[in-house]
Design a protein around this motif. Structure first.
Motif, PDB file in Angstrom:
ATOM      1  N   VAL A   1     -15.619 -11.232 -33.276  1.00 39.46           N
ATOM      2  CA  VAL A   1     -16.327 -10.491 -32.217  1.00 39.46           C
ATOM      3  C   VAL A   1     -16.644  -9.183 -32.294  1.00 39.46           C
ATOM      4  CG1 VAL A   1     -14.632 -10.729 -30.640  1.00 39.46           C
ATOM      5  CG2 VAL A   1     -16.818 -10.703 -29.662  1.00 39.46           C
ATOM      6  N   ALA A   2     -17.839  -9.083 -32.146  1.00 43.14           N
ATOM      7  CA  ALA A   2     -18.260  -7.209 -32.028  1.00 43.14           C
ATOM      8  C   ALA A   2     -18.177  -6.677 -30.846  1.00 43.14           C
ATOM      9  CB  ALA A   2     -19.674  -6.963 -32.239  1.00 43.14           C
ATOM     10  N   ASP A   3     -16.939  -5.620 -30.887  1.00 39.79           N
ATOM     11  CA  ASP A   3     -16.981  -4.701 -29.761  1.00 39.79           C
ATOM     12  C   ASP A   3     -17.723  -3.680 -29.803  1.00 39.79           C
ATOM     13  OD1 ASP A   3     -15.790  -3.466 -27.476  1.00 39.79           O
ATOM     14  OD2 ASP A   3     -13.675  -3.554 -28.187  1.00 39.79           O
ATOM     15  N   MET A   4     -18.930  -3.713 -29.411  1.00 37.90           N
ATOM     16  CA  MET A   4     -20.020  -2.620 -29.790  1.00 37.90           C
ATOM     17  C   MET A   4     -19.708  -1.175 -29.402  1.00 37.90           C
ATOM     18  SD  MET A   4     -24.390  -2.621 -29.316  1.00 37.90           S
ATOM     19  CE  MET A   4     -24.268  -1.944 -27.374  1.00 37.90           C
ATOM     20  N   LYS A   5     -19.374  -1.269 -27.972  1.00 38.76           N
ATOM     21  CA  LYS A   5     -19.243   0.287 -27.692  1.00 38.76           C
ATOM     22  C   LYS A   5     -18.029   1.002 -27.993  1.00 38.76           C
ATOM     23  CE  LYS A   5     -22.301  -0.790 -23.826  1.00 38.76           C
ATOM     24  NZ  LYS A   5     -22.536  -0.889 -22.237  1.00 38.76           N
ATOM     25  N   ASN A   6     -17.166   0.129 -28.614  1.00 40.17           N
ATOM     26  CA  ASN A   6     -15.928   0.908 -29.137  1.00 40.17           C
ATOM     27  C   ASN A   6     -15.944   0.681 -30.595  1.00 40.17           C
ATOM     28  OD1 ASN A   6     -14.267   1.226 -26.371  1.00 40.17           O
ATOM     29  ND2 ASN A   6     -14.668  -1.148 -26.313  1.00 40.17           N
ATOM     30  N   ASP A   7     -17.035   0.421 -31.122  1.00 38.87           N
ATOM     31  CA  ASP A   7     -16.865   0.545 -32.762  1.00 38.87           C
ATOM     32  C   ASP A   7     -16.131  -0.104 -33.349  1.00 38.87           C
ATOM     33  OD1 ASP A   7     -19.236   2.664 -32.445  1.00 38.87           O
ATOM     34  OD2 ASP A   7     -17.671   4.236 -32.295  1.00 38.87           O
ATOM     35  N   LYS A   8     -15.752  -1.560 -32.740  1.00 39.63           N
ATOM     36  CA  LYS A   8     -14.700  -2.173 -33.381  1.00 39.63           C
ATOM     37  C   LYS A   8     -15.254  -3.817 -33.495  1.00 39.63           C
ATOM     38  CE  LYS A   8     -10.721   0.155 -31.263  1.00 39.63           C
ATOM     39  NZ  LYS A   8      -9.564  -0.216 -30.204  1.00 39.63           N
ATOM     40  N   ILE A   9     -14.522  -4.315 -34.509  1.00 37.23           N
ATOM     41  CA  ILE A   9     -14.884  -5.835 -34.505  1.00 37.23           C
ATOM     42  C   ILE A   9     -13.371  -6.477 -34.466  1.00 37.23           C
ATOM     43  CG2 ILE A   9     -15.357  -7.740 -36.043  1.00 37.23           C
ATOM     44  CD1 ILE A   9     -17.316  -5.778 -37.512  1.00 37.23           C
ATOM     45  N   HIS A  10     -13.250  -7.495 -33.595  1.00 43.08           N
ATOM     46  CA  HIS A  10     -12.084  -8.079 -33.436  1.00 43.08           C
ATOM     47  C   HIS A  10     -11.748  -9.577 -34.049  1.00 43.08           C
ATOM     48  CE1 HIS A  10     -10.622  -5.807 -29.363  1.00 43.08           C
ATOM     49  NE2 HIS A  10     -11.809  -5.318 -29.971  1.00 43.08           N
ATOM     50  N   MET A  11     -10.768  -9.873 -34.644  1.00 40.54           N
ATOM     51  CA  MET A  11     -10.484 -10.933 -35.253  1.00 40.54           C
ATOM     52  C   MET A  11      -9.459 -11.694 -34.588  1.00 40.54           C
ATOM     53  SD  MET A  11     -11.109 -13.341 -38.110  1.00 40.54           S
ATOM     54  CE  MET A  11     -11.230 -12.193 -39.680  1.00 40.54           C
TER      55      MET A  11
ATOM     56  N   GLU B   1     -15.954   1.270 -43.822  1.00 37.37           N
ATOM     57  CA  GLU B   1     -16.414   2.563 -44.057  1.00 37.37           C
ATOM     58  C   GLU B   1     -17.698   2.852 -43.080  1.00 37.37           C
ATOM     59  OE1 GLU B   1     -17.652   6.344 -47.218  1.00 37.37           O
ATOM     60  OE2 GLU B   1     -17.028   4.280 -47.736  1.00 37.37           O
ATOM     61  N   GLY B   2     -17.690   3.695 -42.483  1.00 36.89           N
ATOM     62  CA  GLY B   2     -18.895   4.221 -41.527  1.00 36.89           C
ATOM     63  C   GLY B   2     -19.261   3.196 -40.218  1.00 36.89           C
ATOM     64  N   ILE B   3     -18.307   2.175 -39.863  1.00 33.60           N
ATOM     65  CA  ILE B   3     -18.477   1.496 -38.826  1.00 33.60           C
ATOM     66  C   ILE B   3     -18.882   2.106 -37.580  1.00 33.60           C
ATOM     67  CG2 ILE B   3     -16.140   1.522 -37.989  1.00 33.60           C
ATOM     68  CD1 ILE B   3     -16.865  -1.606 -37.272  1.00 33.60           C
ATOM     69  N   ARG B   4     -20.173   1.680 -37.074  1.00 32.58           N
ATOM     70  CA  ARG B   4     -20.642   2.220 -35.881  1.00 32.58           C
ATOM     71  C   ARG B   4     -21.435   1.183 -34.931  1.00 32.58           C
ATOM     72  NH1 ARG B   4     -25.215   4.959 -34.153  1.00 32.58           N
ATOM     73  NH2 ARG B   4     -25.041   6.448 -32.618  1.00 32.58           N
ATOM     74  N   MET B   5     -21.088   1.122 -33.728  1.00 37.32           N
ATOM     75  CA  MET B   5     -21.610   0.227 -32.675  1.00 37.32           C
ATOM     76  C   MET B   5     -22.272  -1.082 -33.346  1.00 37.32           C
ATOM     77  SD  MET B   5     -23.979   2.972 -30.869  1.00 37.32           S
ATOM     78  CE  MET B   5     -24.125   1.879 -29.291  1.00 37.32           C
ATOM     79  N   PRO B   6     -21.425  -1.907 -33.995  1.00 35.24           N
ATOM     80  CA  PRO B   6     -21.949  -3.231 -34.432  1.00 35.24           C
ATOM     81  C   PRO B   6     -22.125  -3.965 -33.590  1.00 35.24           C
ATOM     82  CG  PRO B   6     -19.357  -3.218 -34.468  1.00 35.24           C
ATOM     83  CD  PRO B   6     -19.826  -1.817 -34.115  1.00 35.24           C
ATOM     84  N   ARG B   7     -23.225  -4.693 -33.374  1.00 30.22           N
ATOM     85  CA  ARG B   7     -23.906  -5.466 -32.404  1.00 30.22           C
ATOM     86  C   ARG B   7     -23.939  -6.999 -32.546  1.00 30.22           C
ATOM     87  NH1 ARG B   7     -26.867  -4.739 -27.164  1.00 30.22           N
ATOM     88  NH2 ARG B   7     -27.660  -6.763 -26.744  1.00 30.22           N
ATOM     89  N   ALA B   8     -24.609  -7.310 -33.912  1.00 26.49           N
ATOM     90  CA  ALA B   8     -24.956  -8.587 -34.165  1.00 26.49           C
ATOM     91  C   ALA B   8     -24.176  -9.026 -35.386  1.00 26.49           C
ATOM     92  CB  ALA B   8     -26.607  -8.795 -34.601  1.00 26.49           C
ATOM     93  N   LEU B   9     -23.577 -10.118 -35.430  1.00 28.99           N
ATOM     94  CA  LEU B   9     -22.773 -10.755 -36.488  1.00 28.99           C
ATOM     95  C   LEU B   9     -23.057 -12.085 -36.773  1.00 28.99           C
ATOM     96  CD1 LEU B   9     -19.031  -9.985 -35.138  1.00 28.99           C
ATOM     97  CD2 LEU B   9     -20.505  -8.663 -36.527  1.00 28.99           C
ATOM     98  N   SER B  10     -23.060 -12.482 -38.370  1.00 26.21           N
ATOM     99  CA  SER B  10     -23.188 -13.772 -38.662  1.00 26.21           C
ATOM    100  C   SER B  10     -22.467 -13.900 -39.906  1.00 26.21           C
ATOM    101  CB  SER B  10     -24.605 -14.053 -39.026  1.00 26.21           C
ATOM    102  OG  SER B  10     -25.033 -13.125 -40.004  1.00 26.21           O
TER     103      SER B  10
END
Length: 290
Positions: free
Chosen positions: A235-245, A259-268
């Motif tokens: 799941v993308a945690d957009m406002k915290n610049d994280k993705i949770h597993m 590298e360079g992760i910033r505001m991930p929003r959409a995932l597939s």
């Protein structure tokens, strides 16, 4: 020092194995990965209405809708999108620009309760013969509620106009505040990004767990969601610049970073467990792997 070390241990750095260039920066809203490695996108960018800006069409992008709508791809290859109080099918970009017609409406609100709530479709996804739909009542704060519908479809994609199940509460307690993105896990569970939580029910709508981040102090803000071949929830945690597993039972495994992760929003995700990441305000789709 101990906190920093714990956070480091809980993160796993993924490799960027490929990128899909978009030609310019866009706000990626939703995304579908196709078996060919192509993607279809929903963006928030009015410039997309000008065909001269569609430079990405030479790349690995099948469809890019410019309205910030939720999208899903059926097993039989038809693209679905939610808009206003309807879900429609996509035929062509020109058809999309002309708007929804009676020929491409898949589902619209037509229930006795429509006089009470005006349900707006958010995230949509497909299981084998069901369309999964997040619905929101368009109210705010304490009045905001949502539900999930499973709509039975036939093999040719024609809805039989029967809601098989509505998921809305657990022991008379509302399950959802404003459900956004949705996915069916490999074990049949229905995983939904909601306000400050991922809500997971079984296929029949019974609550299994709520995942609210991996720290009591975290400001968890989930958006895009997908599941890998081991039934882990990503799941993308957009406002915290994280993705949770998270595993299939709701246990936090690690943060996914690259590298360079910033505001991930959409995932597939594809069949090789490569995760496609659409960032908010980015000029490319990142494809990442362990």
């Amino acid at each position: 020092m101990a906190l920093t070390q714990a956070q480091s241990i809980s993160s796993e750095v993924y490799r960027i194995v490929d990128t899909i260039s978009l030609g310019q920066r866009y706000y990626i809203f939703d995304m579908i990965t196709h078996a060919s490695g192509h993607v279809s996108l929903s963006m928030i960018n009015p410039d997309l209405y000008d065909d001269s800006n569609l430079s990405y069409k030479q790349k690995k992008v099948y469809v890019a809708l410019p309205t910030g709508c939720y999208i899903a791809n059926a097993p039989y290859g038809v693209l679905f999108y939610g808009i206003e109080n309807m879900i429609a099918t996509y035929g062509s970009y020109d058809e999309f620009k002309r708007g929804i017609t009676v020929n491409n409406i898949f589902w619209t609100q037509n229930t006795p309760e429509s006089n009470t709530y005006s349900w707006k479709p958010h995230g949509i996804a497909f299981s084998k013969y069901h369309l999964l739909v997040c619905l929101w009542n368009q109210k705010f704060r304490q009045q905001s509620i949502g539900k999930v519908m499973k709509i039975r479809t036939e093999k040719n994609g024609v809805p039989n106009n029967r809601t098989c199940i509505e998921i809305q509460s657990d022991k008379n307690t509302p399950l959802y505040v404003c459900p956004t993105y949705i996915v069916e896990n490999g074990n049949g569970d229905i995983c939904v990004s909601d306000v400050r939580a991922v809500v997971v029910t079984d296929a029949g709508g019974m609550l299994r767990f709520r995942y609210e981040g991996n720290s009591c102090k975290s400001n968890f803000d989930p958006y895009g969601i997908c599941c890998d071949s081991s039934c882990n929830i990503i799941v993308a945690d957009m406002k915290n610049d994280k993705i949770h597993m998270v595993d299939k039972d709701g246990e936090f495994l690690h943060h996914v970073t690259y590298e360079g992760i910033r505001m991930p929003r959409a995932l597939s995700i594809d069949s090789n467990d490569h995760v496609y990441v659409g960032e908010w305000d980015s000029d490319s789709i990142k494809i990442i792997s362990r």
